[in-house]
Design a protein around this motif. Sequence first.
Motif, PDB file in Angstrom:
ATOM      1  N   PHE A   2     -12.756  86.036  12.381  1.00 45.93           N
ATOM      2  CA  PHE A   2     -11.576  85.238  12.701  1.00 45.93           C
ATOM      3  C   PHE A   2     -11.571  83.966  11.861  1.00 45.93           C
ATOM      4  CE2 PHE A   2      -9.353  82.077  15.307  1.00 45.93           C
ATOM      5  CZ  PHE A   2      -8.141  82.721  15.464  1.00 45.93           C
ATOM      6  N   LEU A  60     -10.538  84.751   8.327  1.00 47.74           N
ATOM      7  CA  LEU A  60      -9.163  85.195   8.119  1.00 47.74           C
ATOM      8  C   LEU A  60      -8.138  84.111   8.435  1.00 47.74           C
ATOM      9  CD1 LEU A  60      -9.131  88.817   9.591  1.00 47.74           C
ATOM     10  CD2 LEU A  60      -9.093  88.141   7.195  1.00 47.74           C
ATOM     11  N   SER A  61      -8.446  83.275   9.439  1.00 47.06           N
ATOM     12  CA  SER A  61      -7.391  82.407   9.971  1.00 47.06           C
ATOM     13  C   SER A  61      -6.801  81.425   8.957  1.00 47.06           C
ATOM     14  CB  SER A  61      -7.885  81.683  11.220  1.00 47.06           C
ATOM     15  OG  SER A  61      -9.105  81.054  10.967  1.00 47.06           O
ATOM     16  N   PHE A 121       6.317  82.600   7.016  1.00 49.65           N
ATOM     17  CA  PHE A 121       6.952  83.193   8.184  1.00 49.65           C
ATOM     18  C   PHE A 121       7.938  82.226   8.839  1.00 49.65           C
ATOM     19  CE2 PHE A 121       6.923  84.635  12.663  1.00 49.65           C
ATOM     20  CZ  PHE A 121       7.453  85.879  12.440  1.00 49.65           C
ATOM     21  N   ALA A 127      -6.065  81.730   5.834  1.00 48.42           N
ATOM     22  CA  ALA A 127      -5.043  82.411   5.044  1.00 48.42           C
ATOM     23  C   ALA A 127      -3.829  82.762   5.902  1.00 48.42           C
ATOM     24  CB  ALA A 127      -5.630  83.672   4.414  1.00 48.42           C
ATOM     25  N   TYR A 128      -4.100  83.311   7.095  1.00 49.84           N
ATOM     26  CA  TYR A 128      -2.967  83.739   7.912  1.00 49.84           C
ATOM     27  C   TYR A 128      -2.183  82.560   8.479  1.00 49.84           C
ATOM     28  CZ  TYR A 128      -3.805  88.609   7.350  1.00 49.84           C
ATOM     29  OH  TYR A 128      -3.896  89.845   6.795  1.00 49.84           O
ATOM     30  N   LEU A 129      -2.920  81.472   8.761  1.00 53.79           N
ATOM     31  CA  LEU A 129      -2.236  80.264   9.225  1.00 53.79           C
ATOM     32  C   LEU A 129      -1.305  79.752   8.133  1.00 53.79           C
ATOM     33  CD1 LEU A 129      -2.769  79.042  11.997  1.00 53.79           C
ATOM     34  CD2 LEU A 129      -3.980  77.171  10.847  1.00 53.79           C
ATOM     35  N   TRP A 130      -1.834  79.740   6.943  1.00 53.72           N
ATOM     36  CA  TRP A 130      -1.043  79.273   5.801  1.00 53.72           C
ATOM     37  C   TRP A 130       0.186  80.151   5.612  1.00 53.72           C
ATOM     38  CZ3 TRP A 130      -0.782  75.099   2.850  1.00 53.72           C
ATOM     39  CH2 TRP A 130      -0.033  75.163   1.679  1.00 53.72           C
ATOM     40  N   LEU A 131      -0.044  81.461   5.641  1.00 52.02           N
ATOM     41  CA  LEU A 131       1.082  82.374   5.446  1.00 52.02           C
ATOM     42  C   LEU A 131       2.116  82.183   6.549  1.00 52.02           C
ATOM     43  CD1 LEU A 131      -0.762  85.629   4.344  1.00 52.02           C
ATOM     44  CD2 LEU A 131       0.676  84.161   2.953  1.00 52.02           C
ATOM     45  N   THR A 132       1.637  81.974   7.779  1.00 52.94           N
ATOM     46  CA  THR A 132       2.566  81.790   8.901  1.00 52.94           C
ATOM     47  C   THR A 132       3.417  80.555   8.678  1.00 52.94           C
ATOM     48  OG1 THR A 132       0.867  82.702  10.313  1.00 52.94           O
ATOM     49  CG2 THR A 132       2.720  81.649  11.398  1.00 52.94           C
TER      50      THR A 132
END
Lengths: 287, 343
Positions: free
Chosen positions: A14, A17-18, A29, A20-25
């Motif tokens: 977690f 990954l977070s 998004f 990158a995914y936070l940034w993408l969100t």
Amino acid sequence: MSTVLANQERLRIFGLLSPAYLWLTVAIFLPLSAMLYFSFLSEVPFGDAEWSHTTENYEAFFQTSTYAILLWKSIRLGLIVTLVSVLVGFPCAYVLAKVIKGRSREALFLLVILPFWSNSLVRIFSWAIVLRGNGVLEIGLNAVLPFEVDVNLMFSTPAIVIGLVHSYLPYIILTSYLALQAIDDNLIDAARSMSANKLTILWRIILPLSLPGLLAGAVLIFVPVVGSFMEPRILGGRVGTYFGTVIEDQFVAVYNWPLGAALSFILLAVVLLILAVASPVLRRAQT
Amino acid sequence: MAEVSVQNITKSFGSLKALNDVTMDFPDGGFFALLGPSGSGKTTLLRTIAGFIFADSGSIRIGDEFVENTPVEKRDIGMMFQNYALFPNMTVADNIGFGLRVRKVGATEEKRRIGEALELVQLGQHGDRKPHQLSGGQRQRVALARAIVTNPRVLLLDEPLSALDKALRVDMQFELKRIQREIGITTVFVTHDQEEALTLSDKIGILRDGKMIQAGPPREVYNNPVDLFTAAFLGEANILSDISGDGADIRTPANLPAGGTLAVRPENITISTSKPGEDAISTCQAVLERRVFAGAMATCILRNNGTDIKVISRDQDIPPNIAEGDQLWLSWPVEKTLSISGS
């Protein structure tokens, strides 16, 4: 005990990954959802503007054939630019991956990535200087050729294609290079030992095995080119009206954000549809 | 099927002489090994015979045809690569059929010959598989089938068994030999494994630093090595020059060339606790340093006056109750003494 370990492992995953995914969100998004919301409004809900929910922006696409024609024009541009990039880039990637060894390869590679280092606007205006009448290209050609030629490619489709290919060529070279480099040289030797000529080797071994990289590069080029607006506007002038430039106009000239947003999502949907339709074919080609 | 003859081949890469005046004949239908340490030029020689590399000078004849200027595509050879080089995007049948398709033999002929080749390597049911679905040994068979399906004049194998584990390797050695005998194809293979070379081949060519040191049948090369390198490379050899001490009696074979060196292979030495009484043997005394038990066989290291001597024998042939540090007698028949000319 094992569940503690598993939990730790999960925590670690977690943690990795977070970001990158936070940034993408946050970066993709959220703005995209805002745009999607706008596309169903009558007016941008800033200031005192009166606004209501509507599907008019999407209906507008179907009410006149202009948008569909422009979208088709953009898709065709995407196909042409992708095709030219593949034809120019794949042989280059092949030579870099399979023919040249050692230090000169690094130097040539640097030249390939050079477009990435320059500002895209500067790049496009440089092309304008080259391609216009009495420009660098015409003067250069006339200096070499024994007869006079008029070369004025400025404000034409070829100018747009040249500019776009220049911008996106590195993608196809890089992805093809990686795929080609992974092909064992012994496979080529084996084919040669079975009397295969160069064309057979290319067609039955090199192309099939490098297809994943080739296709990845093609998709990386096709998608942004369909939505491109800068090259068409600057190098295409009057003929440079494409779906991308129309969307840009809605945002920066007409200030009709909802229509611009709706057109963007239609473009996104069409591109996704094209990739979805093509994917079974592409997947079969890879196995 | 054809005989292959390599005459005075020289090839340089920059300042490195990869092959230096190499000559060797490969009679029709034989099984030949090119043996040498890495960097000896054995793979360069194989690739020169194949036509991937053109020699700087010298001639190569396959059958009645001189091919030194013919590229690999036109040499009509079959080749098997170290990592098999199977096309990962094709099925086993398509891999095998590749050369047939190139030669345009026609669909029915192609199918028949693929089937025959699959039967020959005992993979009849695996034609539809992809290479990654096969085991190492099966891949090796596919590679072999692919190399021979076009009925090439010569079969060239580049370290064909080195990627397999030991048990499988021994199986495949016999299998390779069986198939080679069955189709009678002239076969040249490269190996750095001396045991493999001795087991499989009718004739071994030993290379070092680009030179052909010695070429001949395995038994001849093993029993009459031309120099110490060959003696040590093909199995092991105890050099006898410095053997001395009480009871040391090194007998010289009658055929020893002048200025030569004597050596004896570890398996020809007998260990005993007292001085053996027979005639026509060489003897010396040595102290047991180490004894290594390995099932049926045992290896002993003994020391005579600063020289280590290695003995390999059946464990039961070693006197019982001997211990490290014991003074023992070593003996070997005169006719088993190697007499090596030169250095």
